[in-house]
Design a protein around this motif. Structure first.
Motif, PDB file in Angstrom:
ATOM      1  N   LYS A 149       0.850  -1.190   0.000  1.00  0.00           N
ATOM      2  CA  LYS A 149       0.000   0.000   0.000  1.00  0.00           C
ATOM      3  C   LYS A 149       0.889   1.245   0.000  1.00  0.00           C
ATOM      4  CE  LYS A 149      -4.047  -1.887   2.392  1.00  0.00           C
ATOM      5  NZ  LYS A 149      -5.000  -1.717   1.295  1.00  0.00           N
ATOM      6  N   ASN A 150       0.505   2.235  -0.788  1.00  0.00           N
ATOM      7  CA  ASN A 150       1.227   3.500  -0.796  1.00  0.00           C
ATOM      8  C   ASN A 150       0.751   4.408   0.330  1.00  0.00           C
ATOM      9  OD1 ASN A 150       3.167   3.408  -2.973  1.00  0.00           O
ATOM     10  ND2 ASN A 150       1.426   3.317  -4.388  1.00  0.00           N
ATOM     11  N   ASP A 151       1.459   5.517   0.504  1.00  0.00           N
ATOM     12  CA  ASP A 151       1.190   6.404   1.643  1.00  0.00           C
ATOM     13  C   ASP A 151      -0.265   6.804   1.784  1.00  0.00           C
ATOM     14  OD1 ASP A 151       3.857   7.831   3.045  1.00  0.00           O
ATOM     15  OD2 ASP A 151       4.241   6.784   1.178  1.00  0.00           O
ATOM     16  N   THR A 152      -0.900   7.144   0.679  1.00  0.00           N
ATOM     17  CA  THR A 152      -2.256   7.697   0.753  1.00  0.00           C
ATOM     18  C   THR A 152      -3.341   6.631   0.636  1.00  0.00           C
ATOM     19  OG1 THR A 152      -2.119   8.169  -1.615  1.00  0.00           O
ATOM     20  CG2 THR A 152      -1.570   9.970  -0.100  1.00  0.00           C
ATOM     21  N   ASP A 153      -2.953   5.355   0.507  1.00  0.00           N
ATOM     22  CA  ASP A 153      -3.953   4.276   0.448  1.00  0.00           C
ATOM     23  C   ASP A 153      -4.559   4.043   1.816  1.00  0.00           C
ATOM     24  OD1 ASP A 153      -3.397   3.932  -2.218  1.00  0.00           O
ATOM     25  OD2 ASP A 153      -1.993   2.262  -1.908  1.00  0.00           O
ATOM     26  N   GLU A 154      -5.812   3.595   1.827  1.00  0.00           N
ATOM     27  CA  GLU A 154      -6.491   3.283   3.085  1.00  0.00           C
ATOM     28  C   GLU A 154      -5.957   1.966   3.652  1.00  0.00           C
ATOM     29  OE1 GLU A 154      -9.001   5.016   4.702  1.00  0.00           O
ATOM     30  OE2 GLU A 154      -8.616   6.654   3.305  1.00  0.00           O
ATOM     31  N   GLY A 155      -6.028   1.846   4.980  1.00  0.00           N
ATOM     32  CA  GLY A 155      -5.698   0.574   5.627  1.00  0.00           C
ATOM     33  C   GLY A 155      -4.262   0.483   6.099  1.00  0.00           C
ATOM     34  N   GLY A 156      -3.980  -0.582   6.874  1.00  0.00           N
ATOM     35  CA  GLY A 156      -2.651  -0.798   7.437  1.00  0.00           C
ATOM     36  C   GLY A 156      -1.614  -1.040   6.351  1.00  0.00           C
ATOM     37  N   LYS A 157      -0.424  -0.526   6.574  1.00  0.00           N
ATOM     38  CA  LYS A 157       0.635  -0.612   5.562  1.00  0.00           C
ATOM     39  C   LYS A 157       1.593  -1.786   5.799  1.00  0.00           C
ATOM     40  CE  LYS A 157      -0.572   3.516   3.820  1.00  0.00           C
ATOM     41  NZ  LYS A 157      -1.687   3.900   4.690  1.00  0.00           N
ATOM     42  N   ASN A 158       1.485  -2.440   6.961  1.00  0.00           N
ATOM     43  CA  ASN A 158       2.397  -3.547   7.287  1.00  0.00           C
ATOM     44  C   ASN A 158       1.626  -4.795   7.700  1.00  0.00           C
ATOM     45  OD1 ASN A 158       4.168  -0.987   7.792  1.00  0.00           O
ATOM     46  ND2 ASN A 158       5.610  -2.691   7.643  1.00  0.00           N
ATOM     47  N   LEU A 159       0.571  -5.102   6.962  1.00  0.00           N
ATOM     48  CA  LEU A 159      -0.297  -6.228   7.326  1.00  0.00           C
ATOM     49  C   LEU A 159       0.167  -7.560   6.742  1.00  0.00           C
ATOM     50  CD1 LEU A 159      -3.809  -4.543   6.869  1.00  0.00           C
ATOM     51  CD2 LEU A 159      -2.480  -4.832   8.973  1.00  0.00           C
ATOM     52  N   TYR A 160       1.144  -7.518   5.826  1.00  0.00           N
ATOM     53  CA  TYR A 160       1.493  -8.742   5.093  1.00  0.00           C
ATOM     54  C   TYR A 160       2.969  -9.093   5.235  1.00  0.00           C
ATOM     55  CZ  TYR A 160      -3.091  -7.941   3.049  1.00  0.00           C
ATOM     56  OH  TYR A 160      -4.432  -7.742   2.877  1.00  0.00           O
ATOM     57  N   GLU A 161       3.541  -8.811   6.390  1.00  0.00           N
ATOM     58  CA  GLU A 161       4.972  -9.071   6.574  1.00  0.00           C
ATOM     59  C   GLU A 161       5.294 -10.557   6.540  1.00  0.00           C
ATOM     60  OE1 GLU A 161       5.723  -5.056   9.254  1.00  0.00           O
ATOM     61  OE2 GLU A 161       5.424  -6.979  10.233  1.00  0.00           O
ATOM     62  N   GLU A 162       4.448 -11.377   7.139  1.00  0.00           N
ATOM     63  CA  GLU A 162       4.694 -12.825   7.106  1.00  0.00           C
ATOM     64  C   GLU A 162       4.600 -13.343   5.676  1.00  0.00           C
ATOM     65  OE1 GLU A 162       3.175 -17.024   9.127  1.00  0.00           O
ATOM     66  OE2 GLU A 162       2.160 -15.145   9.638  1.00  0.00           O
ATOM     67  N   GLU A 163       3.614 -12.866   4.923  1.00  0.00           N
ATOM     68  CA  GLU A 163       3.475 -13.290   3.526  1.00  0.00           C
ATOM     69  C   GLU A 163       4.679 -12.831   2.693  1.00  0.00           C
ATOM     70  OE1 GLU A 163      -0.661 -13.091   5.256  1.00  0.00           O
ATOM     71  OE2 GLU A 163       1.170 -11.905   5.379  1.00  0.00           O
ATOM     72  N   PHE A 164       5.140 -11.616   2.953  1.00  0.00           N
ATOM     73  CA  PHE A 164       6.343 -11.129   2.270  1.00  0.00           C
ATOM     74  C   PHE A 164       7.541 -12.039   2.563  1.00  0.00           C
ATOM     75  CE2 PHE A 164       4.890  -6.498   1.768  1.00  0.00           C
ATOM     76  CZ  PHE A 164       4.906  -6.567   0.381  1.00  0.00           C
ATOM     77  N   LEU A 165       7.682 -12.447   3.834  1.00  0.00           N
ATOM     78  CA  LEU A 165       8.819 -13.291   4.215  1.00  0.00           C
ATOM     79  C   LEU A 165       8.708 -14.673   3.578  1.00  0.00           C
ATOM     80  CD1 LEU A 165      11.418 -13.754   5.721  1.00  0.00           C
ATOM     81  CD2 LEU A 165      10.104 -14.187   7.805  1.00  0.00           C
ATOM     82  N   GLN A 166       7.503 -15.249   3.582  1.00  0.00           N
ATOM     83  CA  GLN A 166       7.314 -16.555   2.944  1.00  0.00           C
ATOM     84  C   GLN A 166       7.666 -16.481   1.459  1.00  0.00           C
ATOM     85  OE1 GLN A 166       6.830 -19.388   4.253  1.00  0.00           O
ATOM     86  NE2 GLN A 166       5.552 -19.266   6.089  1.00  0.00           N
ATOM     87  N   ALA A 167       7.275 -15.387   0.818  1.00  0.00           N
ATOM     88  CA  ALA A 167       7.581 -15.221  -0.614  1.00  0.00           C
ATOM     89  C   ALA A 167       9.085 -15.103  -0.835  1.00  0.00           C
ATOM     90  CB  ALA A 167       6.864 -13.985  -1.159  1.00  0.00           C
ATOM     91  N   GLN A 168       9.770 -14.397   0.079  1.00  0.00           N
ATOM     92  CA  GLN A 168      11.225 -14.282  -0.052  1.00  0.00           C
ATOM     93  C   GLN A 168      11.901 -15.640   0.130  1.00  0.00           C
ATOM     94  OE1 GLN A 168      15.152 -11.850   1.576  1.00  0.00           O
ATOM     95  NE2 GLN A 168      13.209 -11.474   2.604  1.00  0.00           N
ATOM     96  N   LEU A 169      11.455 -16.414   1.115  1.00  0.00           N
ATOM     97  CA  LEU A 169      12.028 -17.739   1.345  1.00  0.00           C
ATOM     98  C   LEU A 169      11.818 -18.640   0.130  1.00  0.00           C
ATOM     99  CD1 LEU A 169      10.972 -18.256   5.072  1.00  0.00           C
ATOM    100  CD2 LEU A 169      13.320 -18.056   4.223  1.00  0.00           C
ATOM    101  N   THR A 170      10.644 -18.554  -0.476  1.00  0.00           N
ATOM    102  CA  THR A 170      10.362 -19.333  -1.688  1.00  0.00           C
ATOM    103  C   THR A 170      11.298 -18.913  -2.821  1.00  0.00           C
ATOM    104  OG1 THR A 170       8.038 -19.568  -1.061  1.00  0.00           O
ATOM    105  CG2 THR A 170       8.591 -19.922  -3.386  1.00  0.00           C
ATOM    106  N   ARG A 171      11.477 -17.606  -2.964  1.00  0.00           N
ATOM    107  CA  ARG A 171      12.352 -17.085  -4.021  1.00  0.00           C
ATOM    108  C   ARG A 171      13.804 -17.529  -3.807  1.00  0.00           C
ATOM    109  NH1 ARG A 171      11.144 -12.198  -3.140  1.00  0.00           N
ATOM    110  NH2 ARG A 171      13.141 -11.368  -2.406  1.00  0.00           N
ATOM    111  N   LEU A 172      14.212 -17.634  -2.530  1.00  0.00           N
ATOM    112  CA  LEU A 172      15.581 -18.056  -2.199  1.00  0.00           C
ATOM    113  C   LEU A 172      15.717 -19.580  -2.115  1.00  0.00           C
ATOM    114  CD1 LEU A 172      16.372 -15.380   0.558  1.00  0.00           C
ATOM    115  CD2 LEU A 172      17.186 -15.402  -1.809  1.00  0.00           C
TER     116      LEU A 172
END
Length: 515
Positions: free
Chosen positions: A294-317
């Motif tokens: 989400k960008n600065d002016t988007d509605e909602g929490g900006k750090n709601l998907y940290e676990e999903e981001f990490l899982q995606a990084q682990l998959t990529r690595l």
């Protein structure tokens, strides 16, 4: 059996064999060497719990060795042992913060008792600290004139923080003011350094460790070489705050390595922490994971998907590891995790994101009582330490030690006490952060910002066509001309992040092994 590791340094070490056997029978681990140069090398390689140091040695004297060891391991207790009773030697040793001072010949029981003594060295330490900083001031000033790499900047910042913490305990306010002026000069030069080099780092192989490469370069190699690792990301933790809470962590863990790294810009949670877990720059996150970003002016929490981001990084690595991920945002969450902590022992990696320090900095802006309690950096450190000593996080670290987990402590960015307003104008969709702005039609004081007309140049997304980014320098903060005086009064002397300063960008990452 004790886990205490002792280094005994004496040029006649063979004669002390009975003393060493006595200590070993008591369960202590005793390493020995017969000269100061080897002692310094051994202290760099191994984090000993205590050093017994002979003063009268050929080559480097005990005092010279003491000073060099303390420069590398400032927290290590050193007991000076000497044949001499000359007062100046005692004063020099005490001023350099020895733990005890023994006159030869010593017996083993004196060695044991020396650890239990509580000598009042405050006057000598204060005098020696002031004298030492006066000498170091000149060296730091020369270093500032020559600094030309991010490694050198990290070294300078560590020195400035070391002296800030040392001078905290003395009564000479003049020295503190001199240090503050030196930090201000350092931040001014650091801003110019970042402005000149940051754009190149984004695309260089030999760039500093940044938020988006921290996991791959530093954290993952530790995870894959251990049975279990606890990664604690304390949001908004400055390097000086880390050095204070580290004193408590050292009771349970030994520091294996400390690797300060650089936060990406903006030095703000939604950018920097998402970059840690995704292993991507913000523009890449927006392109590859539009559902998570989400960008600065988007509605909602900006750090709601940290676990999903990490899982995606682990998959990529191409890493298949058992992961646990926990975000602590209040006391209740923390206590629940403490109660269930033993269930984490089967994980290869357990991540805990702890939000307290970030909440503290925001509370300082919004609550008068916090403004009083955290009126300056010293008070801010003290409040952070008080929280840590009474927090579920400390209980988690104690439990992690019992489970023999490796511990990694880091953060996403730091924060700075913002004191100087800088006028900015933009359209109604401009972002709200006080240390950086993004949007169209930004008008600002050019000399007070790092301006990036095309966000893609530093791998940032654009809010819209012709959007740009500006980052505040040093301890500046952005204020709108409308209702300017009220705005400045409200936000002046509050802790903010998002811009360019040593405090925000050079941040801790430390690896510990259980004692």
């Amino acid at each position: 059996m004790s886990n205490i590791n002792i280094l005994w340094v004496d040029d006649e070490i063979d004669i002390l064999k009975p003393h060493i056997l006595f200590l070993e029978k008591k369960g202590y681990n005793v390493a020995t060497c017969n000269n100061g140069a080897d002692a310094i090398d051994m202290c760099i390689e191994t984090n000993y719990d205590i050093v017994f140091l002979d003063e009268n040695m050929p080559g480097l004297s005990g005092l010279e060795t003491l000073i060099k060891i303390k420069s590398k391991r400032p927290n290590i207790p050193i007991v000076m042992i000497t044949k001499s009773e000359e007062e100046y030697i005692m004063e020099e040793a005490i001023g350099n913060k020895i733990a005890d001072y023994l006159i030869k010949p010593v017996n083993p029981h004196q060695i044991l008792l020396s650890l239990k003594k509580n000598l009042d060295h405050s006057r000598l330490i204060s005098e020696k600290t002031t004298s030492n900083y006066q000498q170091e001031f000149r060296k730091i000033a020369m270093d500032l004139a020559m600094v030309n790499s991010y490694e050198e900047w990290i070294d300078i910042y560590k020195k400035l923080i070391y002296w800030e913490l040392e001078l905290e305990h003395i009564s000479d306010t003049g020295m503190v003011e001199i240090l503050e002026s030196q930090k201000k000069e350092a931040n001014s030069l650091f801003f110019k350094f970042i402005k000149k080099n940051y754009k190149d780092w984004i695309f260089e192989e030999n760039s500093p460790v940044l938020s988006n490469t921290l996991f791959k370069k530093i954290i993952l190699p530790e995870v894959t070489t251990s049975k279990g690792t606890l990664l604690v990301v304390i949001d908004n933790l400055r390097y000086d705050q880390f050095k204070i809470i580290e004193q408590t962590i050292n009771k349970y863990y030994k520091k294996k390595e400390e690797i300060p790294y650089l936060s990406i810009l903006p030095t703000a949670t939604q950018y920097a922490r998402n970059a840690i877990f995704s292993g991507l720059m913000p523009l890449e996150m927006e392109q590859q994971h539009p559902n998570f970003w989400k960008n600065d002016t988007d509605e909602g929490g900006k750090n709601l998907y940290e676990e999903e981001f990490l899982q995606a990084q682990l998959t990529r690595l191409k890493q298949s590891i058992k992961l646990g991920f926990h975000k602590i945002t209040n006391l209740k969450n923390g206590k629940q995790l403490v109660e269930n902590f033993n269930s984490l022992k089967e994980n290869d990696l357990t991540v805990i994101v702890y939000n307290f320090v970030d909440m503290l900095s925001h509370s300082k802006t919004e609550m008068e009582v916090i403004k009083e309690l955290a009126s300056d950096d010293k008070a801010y450190r003290s409040l952070t330490n008080s929280w840590f000593l009474n927090s579920p996080l400390l209980e988690m670290i104690q439990k992690a030690q019992n489970l023999r987990l490796k511990l990694i402590i880091t953060t996403d960015h730091g924060t700075i006490n913002s004191k100087v307003p800088s006028k900015v104008i933009g359209d109604k969709n401009i972002s709200s952060n006080l240390r950086y702005k993004t949007g169209r039609s930004l008008s600002y004081e050019a000399k007070e910002v790092y301006a990036v007309k095309d966000p893609k140049e530093i791998m940032l997304p654009s809010l819209s066509m012709n959007s740009s980014f500006i980052f505040a320098k040093e301890d500046f903060f952005f204020a709108y001309p409308n209702n300017y005086n009220h705005f400045v009064k409200y936000y002046k002397n509050t802790y903010q992040h998002g811009g360019i300063s040593l405090e925000e960008m050079i941040i801790p990452c430390a690896i510990f092994v259980p004692k």
